[in-house]
Design an enzyme around this catalytic site. Structure first.
Site, short mmCIF file in Angstrom:
data_model
loop_
_atom_site.label_atom_id
_atom_site.label_comp_id
_atom_site.label_asym_id
_atom_site.label_seq_id
_atom_site.Cartn_x
_atom_site.Cartn_y
_atom_site.Cartn_z
CG ASN A 1 -3.86 4.86 1.09
OD1 ASN A 1 -4.91 5.02 1.70
ND2 ASN A 1 -3.19 3.71 1.10
CD GLU B 1 -5.74 2.60 -5.11
OE1 GLU B 1 -6.20 3.75 -5.01
OE2 GLU B 1 -4.77 2.20 -4.43
CB SER C 1 -0.98 0.02 1.17
OG SER C 1 -0.46 -0.61 2.29
CG HIS D 1 -3.59 -0.94 -2.74
ND1 HIS D 1 -4.07 0.31 -2.46
CD2 HIS D 1 -3.23 -1.47 -1.55
CE1 HIS D 1 -4.02 0.52 -1.16
NE2 HIS D 1 -3.51 -0.55 -0.59
#
Ligand SMILES: NC(=O)c1ccc[n+]([C@@H]2O[C@H](COP(=O)([O-])OP(=O)(O)OC[C@H]3O[C@@H](n4cnc5c(N)ncnc54)[C@H](O)[C@@H]3O)[C@@H](O)[C@H]2O)c1
Length: 505
Positions: free
Chosen positions: A194, A156, A123, A144
Site C-alpha cells: 500500500n 505481509e 491494513s 496483512h
C-alpha cells in the site's frame, strides 16, 4: 523458527469479508478454527458461508469431499471471547479502528495463554500502536492478508517496534505452511504494497487533473503499453473510490502529510459526489445498464515514413529499432558528429522532426519538431504506444511519428506534454519508492519485488524493472520531472540517487 503446530487451534475474531477468508485458509491448512464476532449470530452465519464455499470447491474438483468433511468438523463458531482460551494464534479482522482493536486485544490477553501469538489484519493502522495496549507486546504481529484471502498468495508479516523476532518468524513460517507467500516488513505506513503502489494511482489522477489525458486513454496506455493488468481508473472503480482514497489518505497522514503521498483532488470530488465506482453504478466510468464506456484516444491512420535515421541508442527502447527494421522501413544509422555523452538517442523522421523516449523533460522545450514516445514494458508485445506532442509540435512531425508506430503494428494515443508521460513517470515513481523503502528498513529488495507482483499483480517487481531499464534510468526521469514540477511530489529519493550514481561504478 517453526510454524504453529497444526493441532493448535487458530482463532479468527471478526467474521466479515477478511475474517471468513483467513479462517478458510487456516482451516483448509489443517488447523481447528474458532470464529468469533461481536455481532450476535454473525460467527455462525460466517461458518455456514465458509462451509458453502468449501462445498463449491468440492463441486469444482479442487477439494476432496473427505477433506471438506474433516474441515467442517474442525470449524467452530463461538459466542464468547473466553471460548478462545487454548488457541495458539488469534488473528483479528474487526473494524478498522484503533480503540476497538486495542480493547479487543486487552480482553484477549485475559483469555489466552502467554505463548499464544496475537495478530492483526489491519491494513492502515500502526501495528505498534495496537500492540501498545498489550501487557506482552512481543508476541504481537501484523498479518496483512489481501482480499480475497483464500486466493491471494501474499501475506505481509509486519513487525511492530515491540515485536519479538521469534514471534514474527513463527507467524511467517505459519502462514508459509498455509500455502501463502509471506514477506517480512517493518511497521511503516502502508507496509510494502500500500506504500509503493500509491504512485500507480496518484500519477494517473495527476495526468487527468492536468488534462494531459482522459481516464480511458491513461488506462489503455497503462495496460497495453505498461503491461499492468488494469489501468488506475478502472482498478479504483473496482476497489471503490472511497476505499482507495481512504488508503491514500491514511498513508499520507501517517507520513505527516508527505507531499509524495498527496491525495488527489479529483478523486476527492468523486467520493464527495457518491461516484464510488462499480458498486454505486458510477465512478470514473459509468456502469449503468447500456452506459457507453468511453474509448481511449486512438490516432487515425497516417502514412508510414519512408525512412528513419537513428542517432545514438534508444536505451530501454532499443527494441523499437529492431521493430523498425522488421517492418521493412529503411533505417539509416548516421552517428557522425553525434555526441553520445551529451545528446539523447533519437529517431529523425523524414521531415526533419525527431522522436525521443520520454525522459522526464517536456517536448515543448525543444520547439516544434519534437515528439516523445512513452516507455513500454515490452515494445514487441505492446499493442499501444503513447506519443506526447506540445501545442507547438508541428502537425507533420506528429503525423510521421504516428505513422511510424502504426507501421510497427501499434495503436497510437496522443497525449499532452507532461514530463515523464504516463508509463515512464509511473514506473519511475514506483521504483523510487521501492528504493526509499529499502533504505528506510521496510523490507528487502526481493521481498518488495515479490510483494508487488503478488499483492497488486505488477508485471515486474520494482527492482527487476529498475535492472531492466538501467540503474540510473528512474533517477534521470524523476530528476527531470522534479525540475519541471518542483512541488516535491516526484522528487527522487536520496536512496535512488545513491543507487544511480553507485550501482554502475
Ligand atoms: N476488505 C479488505 O479488502 C481488507 C484487506 C486487508 C485488510 N483488511 C482489514 O481487515 C479488517 C476487517 O475488514 P473487513 O473488510 O473484513 O471488514 P468487515 O466489515 O467485512 O468485517 C468486520 C467484522 O468485525 C466484526 N466486529 C466489529 N467489531 C468487533 C469486535 N470488537 N469484536 C469482534 N468482532 C467485531 C463486525 O461485526 C464484522 O462482522 C480491517 O482491519 C481491515 O482494514 C481489509
Amino acid at each position: 523458527m517453526t510454524a504453529l503446530d497444526l493441532n493448535s487451534p487458530v482463532a479468527v475474531v471478526g467474521s466479515g469479508t477478511m475474517g471468513q477468508g483467513i479462517a478458510q485458509v487456516a482451516l483448509v491448512a489443517g488447523h481447528p478454527v474458532r470464529l468469533y464476532d461481536a455481532a450476535p449470530g454473525r460467527a455462525g452465519q460466517a461458518a455456514a458461508e465458509i462451509v458453502a464455499r468449501l462445498d463449491r470447491l468440492v463441486e469444482k474438483g479442487r477439494l476432496a469431499a473427505a477433506d471438506r468433511d474433516a474441515a467442517r468438523g474442525r470449524l467452530e463458531a463461538v459466542g464468547t471471547l473466553s471460548e478462545l482460551a487454548g488457541c495458539g494464534l488469534v488473528v483479528e479482522a474487526v473494524l478498522e479502528r484503533l480503540d476497538v482493536k486495542q480493547q479487543l486485544f486487552r480482553d484477549l490477553e485475559e483469555v489466552v495463554g502467554e505463548d499464544c501469538l496475537l495478530a492483526t489484519n489491519t491494513s492502515s493502522l500502526s501495528v505498534t500502536a495496537i500492540g501498545g495496549a498489550l501487557r506482552l507486546p512481543g508476541r504481537f504481529v501484523g498479518l496483512h492478508f489481501f482480499n480475497p484471502a483464500p486466493l491471494m498468495p501474499l501475506v505481509e508479516v509486519v513487525s511492530g517496534s515491540a515485536t519479538d523476532a521469534g514471534a514474527a518468524g513463527r507467524a511467517l513460517e505459519t502462514v508459509r505452511g498455509w500455502g501463502k507467500t509471506p514477506v517480512a516488513c517493518a511497521d511503516q505506513p502502508g507496509f510494502v504494497v500500500n506504500r509503493i503502489a500509491r504512485p500507480f494511482y496518484a500519477e494517473a489522477f495527476e495526468l487527468y487533473e492536468t488534462r494531459a489525458a482522459d481516464p480511458a486513454t491513461v488506462d489503455a496506455v497503462l495496460r497495453e503499453s505498461g503491461g499492468f493488468r488494469m489501468g488506475a481508473f478502472e482498478l479504483t472503480d473496482l476497489i471503490g473510490q472511497d476505499v482507495n482514497e481512504a488508503v491514500t489518505r491514511s498513508v499520507w497522514e501517517s507520513f505527516f502529510q508527505d507531499v509524495r503521498f498527496r491525495p488527489s483532488l479529483a478523486q476527492r470530488r468523486l467520493v464527495e459526489s457518491g461516484r464510488l465506482g462499480r458498486k454505486s453504478g458510477h465512478g470514473w466510468y459509468p456502469y449503468a445498464e447500456g452506459a457507453e464506456r468511453p474509448e481511449p484516444h486512438t490516432a487515425g491512420p497516417e502514412e508510414a515514413p519512408g525512412h528513419v535515421i537513428l542517432l545514438g541508442d534508444l536505451g530501454p527502447a532499443a527494441d523499437v529499432v529492431e521493430l523498425i527494421r522488421e517492418a521493412g522501413i529503411d533505417l539509416r544509422i548516421e552517428d557522425e558528429g553525434f555526441a553520445a555523452e551529451e545528446e539523447k538517442g533519437r529517431l529523425v523522421l523524414p521531415g526533419g522532426g525527431t522522436l525521443v523516449l520520454a525522459d522526464g523533460e517536456t517536448v515543448g522545450e525543444y520547439g516544434p519538431d519534437l515528439v516523445s514516445f512513452d516507455l513500454a514494458l515490452d515494445y514487441r508485445a505492446a499493442t499501444r504506444i503513447a506519443l506526447a506532442a506540445s501545442p507547438v509540435t508541428s502537425p507533420d512531425t506528429l503525423a510521421e511519428a504516428v505513422g511510424l508506430f502504426q507501421a510497427l503494428g501499434k495503436k497510437v494515443s496522443v497525449v499532452g506534454d507532461v514530463p515523464g508521460m504516463i508509463v515512464a513517470r509511473t514506473v519511475a515513481r514506483i521504483i523510487d519508492l521501492a528504493f526509499d523503502a529499502v533504505a528506510r528498513g521496510v523490507a528487502g529488495e526481493e521481498d518488495i519485488d515479490t510483494a508487488m507482483r503478488l499483492g497488486v499483480n505488477y508485471p515486474l517487481g520494482p527492482f527487476e524493472w529498475s535492472r531492466r531499464l538501467g540503474d540510473d534510468w528512474a533517477y534521470g526521469v524523476l530528476d527531470a520531472v522534479h525540475e519541471r514540477e518542483p512541488s516535491g511530489r516526484c522528487a527522487p529519493s536520496l536512496a535512488l540517487l545513491r543507487h544511480a550514481f553507485t550501482a554502475a561504478k
